[in-house]
Design a protein around this motif. Structure first.
Motif, PDB file in Angstrom:
ATOM      1  N   UNK A 190       4.885  -1.581 -21.470  1.00 38.54           N
ATOM      2  CA  UNK A 190       6.760  -1.537 -20.549  1.00 38.54           C
ATOM      3  C   UNK A 190       5.705  -1.377 -19.752  1.00 38.54           C
ATOM      4  N   UNK A 191       4.954  -0.319 -18.734  1.00 37.16           N
ATOM      5  CA  UNK A 191       4.422  -0.963 -17.988  1.00 37.16           C
ATOM      6  C   UNK A 191       3.334  -1.915 -17.332  1.00 37.16           C
ATOM      7  N   UNK A 192       3.084  -2.657 -18.624  1.00 34.99           N
ATOM      8  CA  UNK A 192       2.292  -4.163 -18.925  1.00 34.99           C
ATOM      9  C   UNK A 192       3.235  -5.091 -17.812  1.00 34.99           C
ATOM     10  N   UNK A 193       4.825  -5.152 -18.991  1.00 36.41           N
ATOM     11  CA  UNK A 193       5.500  -6.141 -18.569  1.00 36.41           C
ATOM     12  C   UNK A 193       6.311  -6.094 -17.371  1.00 36.41           C
ATOM     13  N   UNK A 194       6.430  -4.270 -17.265  1.00 36.43           N
ATOM     14  CA  UNK A 194       6.490  -3.632 -15.753  1.00 36.43           C
ATOM     15  C   UNK A 194       6.448  -5.094 -14.094  1.00 36.43           C
ATOM     16  N   UNK A 195       4.557  -4.511 -14.795  1.00 31.95           N
ATOM     17  CA  UNK A 195       4.946  -4.813 -12.576  1.00 31.95           C
ATOM     18  C   UNK A 195       3.780  -6.622 -13.248  1.00 31.95           C
ATOM     19  N   UNK A 196       4.192  -7.682 -14.225  1.00 26.69           N
ATOM     20  CA  UNK A 196       3.755  -9.130 -15.010  1.00 26.69           C
ATOM     21  C   UNK A 196       4.771  -9.929 -14.056  1.00 26.69           C
ATOM     22  N   UNK A 197       5.760  -9.785 -13.427  1.00 26.98           N
ATOM     23  CA  UNK A 197       6.570 -10.837 -12.432  1.00 26.98           C
ATOM     24  C   UNK A 197       5.866 -10.991 -11.190  1.00 26.98           C
ATOM     25  N   UNK A 198       5.514  -9.606 -11.050  1.00 31.69           N
ATOM     26  CA  UNK A 198       4.585  -9.333  -9.415  1.00 31.69           C
ATOM     27  C   UNK A 198       3.106 -10.464  -9.888  1.00 31.69           C
ATOM     28  N   UNK A 199       2.690 -10.265 -11.022  1.00 26.08           N
ATOM     29  CA  UNK A 199       1.268 -10.397 -10.704  1.00 26.08           C
ATOM     30  C   UNK A 199       1.327 -12.097 -11.118  1.00 26.08           C
ATOM     31  N   UNK A 218      -8.819  -5.167  -8.461  1.00 28.71           N
ATOM     32  CA  UNK A 218     -10.346  -6.110  -7.616  1.00 28.71           C
ATOM     33  C   UNK A 218     -11.465  -5.844  -7.245  1.00 28.71           C
ATOM     34  N   UNK A 219     -12.432  -7.404  -7.087  1.00 28.67           N
ATOM     35  CA  UNK A 219     -13.365  -7.568  -7.155  1.00 28.67           C
ATOM     36  C   UNK A 219     -14.280  -8.140  -5.436  1.00 28.67           C
ATOM     37  N   UNK A 220     -14.294  -8.084  -5.004  1.00 33.23           N
ATOM     38  CA  UNK A 220     -14.786  -8.803  -3.809  1.00 33.23           C
ATOM     39  C   UNK A 220     -15.943  -9.758  -4.341  1.00 33.23           C
ATOM     40  N   UNK A 221     -16.692 -10.306  -3.825  1.00 34.13           N
ATOM     41  CA  UNK A 221     -17.286 -11.624  -3.603  1.00 34.13           C
ATOM     42  C   UNK A 221     -18.761 -10.613  -4.070  1.00 34.13           C
ATOM     43  N   UNK A 222     -19.220  -9.747  -3.534  1.00 33.85           N
ATOM     44  CA  UNK A 222     -20.379  -8.851  -3.775  1.00 33.85           C
ATOM     45  C   UNK A 222     -20.121  -8.333  -5.207  1.00 33.85           C
ATOM     46  N   UNK A 223     -18.954  -7.620  -5.543  1.00 36.32           N
ATOM     47  CA  UNK A 223     -18.938  -7.005  -6.557  1.00 36.32           C
ATOM     48  C   UNK A 223     -18.835  -5.741  -6.626  1.00 36.32           C
ATOM     49  N   UNK A 224     -17.936  -5.176  -5.551  1.00 40.27           N
ATOM     50  CA  UNK A 224     -17.767  -4.417  -4.922  1.00 40.27           C
ATOM     51  C   UNK A 224     -16.060  -4.310  -5.507  1.00 40.27           C
ATOM     52  N   UNK A 225     -15.944  -2.923  -6.781  1.00 41.93           N
ATOM     53  CA  UNK A 225     -14.463  -3.038  -6.734  1.00 41.93           C
ATOM     54  C   UNK A 225     -13.281  -2.122  -5.772  1.00 41.93           C
ATOM     55  N   UNK A 226     -12.357  -2.982  -5.186  1.00 39.33           N
ATOM     56  CA  UNK A 226     -11.805  -3.024  -3.505  1.00 39.33           C
ATOM     57  C   UNK A 226     -10.348  -1.554  -4.302  1.00 39.33           C
ATOM     58  N   UNK A 227      -9.800  -2.320  -5.424  1.00 37.99           N
ATOM     59  CA  UNK A 227      -8.840  -1.818  -5.463  1.00 37.99           C
ATOM     60  C   UNK A 227      -9.191  -1.234  -7.511  1.00 37.99           C
ATOM     61  N   UNK A 228      -8.845  -0.484  -7.134  1.00 37.84           N
ATOM     62  CA  UNK A 228      -8.526  -0.359  -8.937  1.00 37.84           C
ATOM     63  C   UNK A 228      -6.857   1.196  -9.669  1.00 37.84           C
ATOM     64  N   UNK A 229      -6.026   0.206 -10.113  1.00 35.93           N
ATOM     65  CA  UNK A 229      -5.142   0.882 -10.448  1.00 35.93           C
ATOM     66  C   UNK A 229      -5.144   1.299 -12.186  1.00 35.93           C
ATOM     67  N   UNK A 230      -4.112   2.400 -12.710  1.00 34.09           N
ATOM     68  CA  UNK A 230      -3.940   2.285 -13.457  1.00 34.09           C
ATOM     69  C   UNK A 230      -2.726   2.477 -13.768  1.00 34.09           C
ATOM     70  N   UNK A 231      -2.145   1.953 -14.364  1.00 35.61           N
ATOM     71  CA  UNK A 231      -0.597   1.601 -14.336  1.00 35.61           C
ATOM     72  C   UNK A 231      -0.279   0.967 -13.925  1.00 35.61           C
ATOM     73  N   UNK A 232       1.276   0.986 -13.602  1.00 33.62           N
ATOM     74  CA  UNK A 232       2.052  -0.344 -13.182  1.00 33.62           C
ATOM     75  C   UNK A 232       2.522  -0.348 -11.180  1.00 33.62           C
TER      76      UNK A 232
END
Length: 186
Positions: A87-96, A154-168
């Motif tokens: 359900x949390x995956x389905x909840x965020x799908x429209x925004x993705x 979300x990973x930048x061009x240099x390979x840094x993880x700029x955003x990491x989100x568990x959950x919707x």
């Protein structure tokens, strides 16, 4: 029986509780409640960022061609681990989906699931989504972890993880768009 604020709120509570007990509506309600409480993810502070250790990761395309993460090195990448039963995956799908529609030419989107092709294709068709879905064919690189669903990076061009989100989350927010715009021009 007089209807005052307390009685009305109790009736609403009982109604929602009953809906949760009905198997079909349980998932639907969870999706809408999750969507209501999903906020935009935050950027990881510079000193706390981790880097993708290796780009050695092969993905089988389900509704697109397969991809080797090595070929995406130096690009902005959004990776989403998800499932059709979540359900949390389905909840965020429209925004993705909205984000993918607007950024598909400038950001590499990798929607990774381990479900069967038939299940994934049926889900995509029923929802009208067209983002690229993949199945992992090798171990995903450290520090990526797709064991909790949904998990998005979300990973930048240099390979840094700029955003990491568990959950919707609300991935189609102004702050995420500003971040992607800034990462694309760097």
């Amino acid at each position: 029986m007089k209807f005052n604020k307390k009685n009305i709120s109790n009736l609403v509570f009982v109604f929602i509780l009953v809906l949760f007990l009905i198997p079909y509506t349980r998932g639907v309600i969870q999706v809408y409640i999750t969507r209501f409480f999903a906020f935009s993810p935050s950027v990881i502070e510079q000193q706390d960022r981790q880097y993708v250790a290796s780009y050695d990761w092969k993905l089988e395309g389900i509704n697109t061609s397969g991809v080797d993460l090595k070929k995406l090195k130096g690009e902005v990448i959004l990776i989403n681990f998800w499932a059709t039963w979540c359900p949390p995956c389905i909840a965020e799908m429209p925004s993705l989906q909205e984000l993918h529609t607007d950024y598909k030419d400038t950001v590499a989107f990798l929607f990774v699931s381990n479900e069967e092709n038939v299940v994934l294709n049926k889900f995509m068709k029923s929802k009208g989504y067209n983002f690229p879905i993949y199945r992992s064919r090798s171990e995903f690189p450290e520090p990526l972890d797709g064991s909790s669903l949904p998990t998005t990076y979300v990973i930048d061009k240099g390979g840094a993880i700029i955003m990491q989100k568990v959950g919707a989350a609300d991935w189609n927010s102004k702050s995420v768009r500003r971040l992607l715009d800034s990462l694309i021009v760097k």
